[in-house]
Design a protein around this motif. Structure first.
Motif: not given
Length: 216
Positions: A7-11, A21-25, A63-68
């Protein structure tokens, strides 16, 4: 990957942030704690597989800030996206959501438009706040009023109760990571909060929404 992460990845996110997020984290995170150690070198190798996407540490931090902002990544009060995070441990809070009571199926059923009467389910609201690290679990008439008024402008958008609540919580987190809106607010970690914040009455909320939506 669980439903909360999906759900969060669709935002609103850049494709590079999703790939990070999907490949590295996510694949390297600890299943119990959700922690993962940042390695700029490893991330550069994975993201720049066919073409150069990122090269500098500050690009990774962006990119990490985007994810946060959508609750997928969390850093400590001592860490900052303005400083190097290389070889430091961060947390993927939605990875460990299974330790909390799963949302009721009814919250994932039935899509609906935003309405003036909409309010987040209290239990679901508190749970998502806990997941994404919102400290102050109260909200004001201004906060919910502006949120409702914004989405009333998009009557074609329909979401489940869970999705509406998730969007509201993430909106609150973004607001509170910016400058304070009143002198009474104090900063705790990366968020501005109002001590002993309480919910405003529904009448005040309705008046505010009607004002924003031009119904007065």
């Amino acid at each position: 990957m669980n439903s909360l992460e999906l759900d969060a990845l669709q935002l609103p996110l850049s494709n590079n942030a999703r790939a990070l997020y999907c490949v590295c984290l996510a694949p390297k995170s600890d299943a119990k704690t959700g922690s993962v150690t940042i390695s700029y070198k490893d991330m550069m190798h994975l993201l720049n597989n066919k073409e150069e996407v990122v090269q500098l540490g500050r690009q990774f931090n962006s990119l990490l800030k985007e994810l946060s902002h959508v609750g997928l990544v969390s850093i400590t009060d001592e860490q900052s996206f303005k400083l190097s995070l290389n070889q430091q441990e961060i947390t993927l809070p939605l990875k460990i959501s299974k330790e909390l009571r799963p949302p009721s199926n009814e919250h994932h059923q039935g899509f609906g438009k935003m309405s003036i009467e909409w309010r987040p389910d209290p239990d679901l609201f508190n749970q998502i706040c806990q997941l994404v690290g919102v400290i102050d679990k109260g909200y004001s008439a201004d906060e919910i009023g502006e949120y409702i008024a914004y989405w009333l402008g998009y009557p074609e958008k329909q979401f489940t109760q869970y999705q509406w609540t998730q969007k509201f919580v993430l909106n609150l987190k973004l607001r509170r990571q910016r400058q304070p809106v009143s002198k009474e607010q104090t900063k705790v970690g990366h968020q501005w909060i109002t001590p002993q914040a309480a919910l405003e009455t529904d009448d005040n909320v309705k008046k505010l929404v009607e004002k924003y939506s031009g119904k007065q």
